[in-house]
Motif scaffolding. Sequence first.
Motif, PDB file in Angstrom:
ATOM      1  N   VAL A  50       0.740  -1.220  -0.026  1.00  0.00           N
ATOM      2  CA  VAL A  50      -0.092   0.089  -0.074  1.00  0.00           C
ATOM      3  C   VAL A  50       0.806   1.267   0.098  1.00  0.00           C
ATOM      4  O   VAL A  50       0.517   2.109  -0.636  1.00  0.00           O
ATOM      5  CB  VAL A  50      -0.953   0.161   1.022  1.00  0.00           C
ATOM      6  N   PRO A  51       1.855   1.175   0.923  1.00  0.00           N
ATOM      7  CA  PRO A  51       2.767   2.682   0.723  1.00  0.00           C
ATOM      8  C   PRO A  51       3.426   2.744  -0.514  1.00  0.00           C
ATOM      9  O   PRO A  51       3.647   4.026  -1.081  1.00  0.00           O
ATOM     10  CB  PRO A  51       3.650   2.609   2.061  1.00  0.00           C
ATOM     11  N   PRO A  96       2.417   5.570  -8.832  1.00  0.00           N
ATOM     12  CA  PRO A  96       1.206   5.061  -9.307  1.00  0.00           C
ATOM     13  C   PRO A  96       1.256   4.114 -10.464  1.00  0.00           C
ATOM     14  O   PRO A  96       0.336   3.408 -10.773  1.00  0.00           O
ATOM     15  CB  PRO A  96       0.703   6.533 -10.021  1.00  0.00           C
ATOM     16  N   ILE A 104       0.938   4.077  -3.168  1.00  0.00           N
ATOM     17  CA  ILE A 104       0.587   5.481  -2.933  1.00  0.00           C
ATOM     18  C   ILE A 104       1.636   6.270  -3.545  1.00  0.00           C
ATOM     19  O   ILE A 104       1.603   7.261  -4.358  1.00  0.00           O
ATOM     20  CB  ILE A 104       0.504   5.935  -1.535  1.00  0.00           C
TER      21      ILE A 104
END
Length: 226
Positions: free
Chosen positions: A23-24, A30, A27
């Motif tokens: 997830v990090p 992209p 972010i």
Amino acid sequence: MTDENTLPLIFFPGLAADANIFVPQAIAFPQLIVPPWPSPETNESLDSYAQRVAEDLRDYGPCIVGGASFGGIVSLHVAKYLDARAVLLIGSIASPDELPTYGRIARPLKRLVRLLPIRMMQWLATPLASNAVRRIAPFSWGLVRQFRGSDPDVFRWSLARILDWHDTPVLDCPVFHVHGDRDRTLPIRYTQPDTVVRGGGHVISLTHADEVNAFIRDAINQINHS
């Protein structure tokens, strides 16, 4: 020259885990793609599985391949069948020689992997996935979160492939490696990482996202200027 914002990053999570482990990174980048784990065929080899995975990814063209833990091992094999400009290992290993001693000792037990009650083990691990555990033991929390989100069949297959992994893929692209110095699952003393994350455990993509993202950016810059 490739562009940081267009060259796809294709990452594989560890031991049948899902995209939440990155997830990090999603972010920050992209262009990150985290493919789902296809169901393995009975007794399918690691290289055969990687080739099948690569068939669904070739349309992306030139790319950077990588992964965390077992996902890094998979990425080494997938890179053989793609136009990979580099492989990024995140808390992973580059060859079977870097498996810790317990991994080598456990190889004769591969036949017992199919008997593991994965669903029950995931249920029993539920308390360790709480926010309280995250605050006091982020390394354990990260591992449990990864394990609880795994598909039992893919988990069993992945574990068996780690135990019978013997061949190091020969690649035409560079391999970059970042590792936590407190990784107890794949201890750093058995590896030769390019970048060391101080205080990092096994799930550094979550617990030390800034350091991992910096490692990825540095690798991209090196590729762009090579």
